[in-house]
Design a protein around this motif. Structure first.
Motif, mmCIF file in Angstrom:
data_model
loop_
_atom_site.group_PDB
_atom_site.id
_atom_site.type_symbol
_atom_site.label_atom_id
_atom_site.label_comp_id
_atom_site.label_asym_id
_atom_site.label_seq_id
_atom_site.Cartn_x
_atom_site.Cartn_y
_atom_site.Cartn_z
ATOM 1 N N LEU A 41 0.856 -1.186 0.000
ATOM 2 C CA LEU A 41 0.000 0.000 0.000
ATOM 3 C C LEU A 41 0.890 1.234 0.000
ATOM 4 C CD1 LEU A 41 -2.930 0.979 0.124
ATOM 5 C CD2 LEU A 41 -2.797 0.806 2.610
ATOM 6 N N GLU A 42 0.782 2.069 -1.041
ATOM 7 C CA GLU A 42 1.645 3.243 -1.210
ATOM 8 C C GLU A 42 1.028 4.534 -0.690
ATOM 9 O OE1 GLU A 42 4.747 3.610 -2.239
ATOM 10 O OE2 GLU A 42 5.039 1.503 -2.704
ATOM 11 N N LEU A 43 -0.308 4.652 -0.742
ATOM 12 C CA LEU A 43 -0.948 5.927 -0.428
ATOM 13 C C LEU A 43 -2.394 5.711 -0.025
ATOM 14 C CD1 LEU A 43 -1.098 9.119 -0.631
ATOM 15 C CD2 LEU A 43 -1.725 8.780 -3.021
ATOM 16 N N ILE A 44 -2.803 6.415 1.030
ATOM 17 C CA ILE A 44 -4.216 6.519 1.388
ATOM 18 C C ILE A 44 -4.528 7.991 1.650
ATOM 19 C CG2 ILE A 44 -4.329 4.182 2.347
ATOM 20 C CD1 ILE A 44 -4.357 5.437 5.170
ATOM 21 N N ASN A 45 -5.812 8.310 1.698
ATOM 22 C CA ASN A 45 -6.278 9.654 2.041
ATOM 23 C C ASN A 45 -6.730 9.671 3.491
ATOM 24 O OD1 ASN A 45 -6.030 10.215 -0.685
ATOM 25 N ND2 ASN A 45 -8.211 10.178 -1.086
ATOM 26 N N THR A 46 -6.741 10.859 4.087
ATOM 27 C CA THR A 46 -7.423 10.986 5.368
ATOM 28 C C THR A 46 -8.907 10.726 5.108
ATOM 29 O OG1 THR A 46 -7.545 13.400 5.062
ATOM 30 C CG2 THR A 46 -5.784 12.568 6.494
ATOM 31 N N ALA A 57 -8.726 19.974 6.804
ATOM 32 C CA ALA A 57 -7.444 20.645 7.023
ATOM 33 C C ALA A 57 -7.553 22.162 6.921
ATOM 34 C CB ALA A 57 -6.392 20.122 6.058
ATOM 35 N N SER A 58 -8.418 22.673 6.064
ATOM 36 C CA SER A 58 -8.544 24.125 5.885
ATOM 37 C C SER A 58 -9.716 24.722 6.666
ATOM 38 C CB SER A 58 -8.726 24.454 4.401
ATOM 39 O OG SER A 58 -9.993 23.998 3.948
ATOM 40 N N THR A 59 -10.499 23.881 7.315
ATOM 41 C CA THR A 59 -11.744 24.326 7.935
ATOM 42 C C THR A 59 -11.480 25.184 9.165
ATOM 43 O OG1 THR A 59 -12.836 22.326 7.150
ATOM 44 C CG2 THR A 59 -13.962 23.567 8.886
ATOM 45 N N GLU A 60 -11.958 26.418 9.109
ATOM 46 C CA GLU A 60 -11.831 27.309 10.265
ATOM 47 C C GLU A 60 -12.607 26.704 11.431
ATOM 48 O OE1 GLU A 60 -12.357 32.001 11.458
ATOM 49 O OE2 GLU A 60 -12.929 31.322 9.465
ATOM 50 N N GLY A 61 -11.949 26.554 12.571
ATOM 51 C CA GLY A 61 -12.585 25.963 13.740
ATOM 52 C C GLY A 61 -12.725 24.449 13.658
ATOM 53 N N GLY A 62 -12.108 23.833 12.672
ATOM 54 C CA GLY A 62 -12.252 22.391 12.480
ATOM 55 C C GLY A 62 -11.044 21.577 12.904
ATOM 56 N N THR A 63 -10.178 22.149 13.734
ATOM 57 C CA THR A 63 -8.938 21.470 14.095
ATOM 58 C C THR A 63 -9.189 20.121 14.765
ATOM 59 O OG1 THR A 63 -7.740 23.552 14.252
ATOM 60 C CG2 THR A 63 -6.769 21.666 15.387
ATOM 61 N N GLU A 64 -10.166 20.039 15.647
ATOM 62 C CA GLU A 64 -10.433 18.769 16.333
ATOM 63 C C GLU A 64 -10.853 17.690 15.334
ATOM 64 O OE1 GLU A 64 -13.435 16.980 19.701
ATOM 65 O OE2 GLU A 64 -12.829 19.078 19.872
ATOM 66 N N ARG A 65 -11.762 18.036 14.417
ATOM 67 C CA ARG A 65 -12.180 17.071 13.389
ATOM 68 C C ARG A 65 -11.007 16.701 12.483
ATOM 69 N NH1 ARG A 65 -17.274 19.840 10.777
ATOM 70 N NH2 ARG A 65 -15.948 21.614 11.168
ATOM 71 N N PHE A 66 -10.190 17.693 12.152
ATOM 72 C CA PHE A 66 -9.012 17.444 11.334
ATOM 73 C C PHE A 66 -8.074 16.454 12.023
ATOM 74 C CE2 PHE A 66 -4.508 18.609 10.788
ATOM 75 C CZ PHE A 66 -4.325 18.109 9.515
ATOM 76 N N LEU A 67 -7.776 16.701 13.294
ATOM 77 C CA LEU A 67 -6.846 15.832 14.021
ATOM 78 C C LEU A 67 -7.401 14.430 14.203
ATOM 79 C CD1 LEU A 67 -5.414 18.330 16.663
ATOM 80 C CD2 LEU A 67 -4.259 17.436 14.622
ATOM 81 N N ASP A 68 -8.707 14.300 14.411
ATOM 82 C CA ASP A 68 -9.325 12.965 14.507
ATOM 83 C C ASP A 68 -9.094 12.170 13.227
ATOM 84 O OD1 ASP A 68 -10.265 13.486 17.067
ATOM 85 O OD2 ASP A 68 -12.332 13.888 16.426
ATOM 86 N N GLY A 69 -9.356 12.799 12.079
ATOM 87 C CA GLY A 69 -9.152 12.128 10.805
ATOM 88 C C GLY A 69 -7.685 11.832 10.542
ATOM 89 N N LEU A 70 -6.821 12.778 10.897
ATOM 90 C CA LEU A 70 -5.384 12.585 10.719
ATOM 91 C C LEU A 70 -4.906 11.390 11.541
ATOM 92 C CD1 LEU A 70 -2.693 13.698 9.530
ATOM 93 C CD2 LEU A 70 -2.470 14.976 11.677
ATOM 94 N N GLN A 71 -5.349 11.315 12.786
ATOM 95 C CA GLN A 71 -4.930 10.203 13.645
ATOM 96 C C GLN A 71 -5.426 8.862 13.107
ATOM 97 O OE1 GLN A 71 -6.384 11.747 17.366
ATOM 98 N NE2 GLN A 71 -4.445 12.765 17.819
ATOM 99 N N ASN A 103 -2.820 23.757 10.509
ATOM 100 C CA ASN A 103 -3.130 22.333 10.656
ATOM 101 C C ASN A 103 -2.074 21.449 10.001
ATOM 102 O OD1 ASN A 103 -5.426 22.459 12.277
ATOM 103 N ND2 ASN A 103 -6.778 22.752 10.529
ATOM 104 N N LEU A 104 -1.569 21.862 8.849
ATOM 105 C CA LEU A 104 -0.527 21.062 8.192
ATOM 106 C C LEU A 104 0.780 21.115 8.965
ATOM 107 C CD1 LEU A 104 -0.734 19.436 5.428
ATOM 108 C CD2 LEU A 104 -2.648 20.898 5.938
ATOM 109 N N GLN A 105 1.069 22.230 9.598
ATOM 110 C CA GLN A 105 2.269 22.303 10.436
ATOM 111 C C GLN A 105 2.134 21.378 11.650
ATOM 112 O OE1 GLN A 105 2.504 26.589 10.909
ATOM 113 N NE2 GLN A 105 3.959 26.764 9.219
#
Length: 174
Positions: A41-46, A57-71, A103-105
């Motif tokens: 497996l070479e690549l998956i998406n969040t 990732a770009s959603t204002e106020g969406g950091t918690e949802r972003f981090l959940d998906g990232l994790q 978020n990307l940082q």
């Protein structure tokens, strides 16, 4: 993705696959598939959001949802030895550059500790209407502002051609 499609990839001589959204199967089911055929497996998406949102990732106020998906993406990458994770940017209407960069940082450190490369991708509006990263120049500019070695641009000629870029245009942008 199904048992048939992983089998078909193997039978066609492929050694590696990209699975955009592997989350309908458990990690254990994927491990069995990748061992059975054998494929890397070479690549998956969040993951998509609960209402099929294309990331946060770009959603204002969406950091918690972003981090959940990232994790969740990191868990799958780590368990399945997948070296790359496409970080879905989200929709332009709820996103902004500052949230995306911050978020990307944050993601960079989390990914780096697991040896995973984070990717951003320009996606055409014909595929995901209103996607935040729908412009190659903007993606390059944001990548510079993110300024992390393990966050890179995924080059997808399909989307760039859909957006009207020619090969010559893309070479000039780079």
């Amino acid at each position: 993705v199904s048992t048939q499609s992983t089998g078909d990839a193997n039978n066609a001589g492929f050694q590696s696959i990209e699975v955009a959204f592997p989350y309908n199967w458990s990690i254990e089911e994927w491990e069995k598939q990748l061992i059975s055929y054998p494929l890397h497996l070479e690549l998956i998406n969040t993951p998509l959001g609960p209402n099929k949102e294309p990331g946060f990732a770009s959603t204002e106020g969406g950091t918690e949802r972003f981090l959940d998906g990232l994790q969740q993406g990191i868990r799958y990458c780590k368990a399945l030895k997948c070296p790359r994770l496409h970080i879905m940017a989200g929709l332009a209407e709820s996103g902004n550059d500052i949230s995306f960069i911050q978020n990307l940082q944050k993601a960079s450190g989390m990914l780096e500790s697991e040896g995973i490369i984070g990717l951003i991708e320009v996606i055409s509006g014909g595929v995901i209407p209103g996607y935040f990263l729908d412009n190659f120049s903007k993606a390059l500019e944001l990548l510079q502002k993110i300024g992390r070695e393990n966050i890179k641009l995924q080059f997808d000629s399909f989307h760039l051609n859909c957006l009207g870029y020619s090969t010559e245009d893309i070479i000039q942008l780079m």
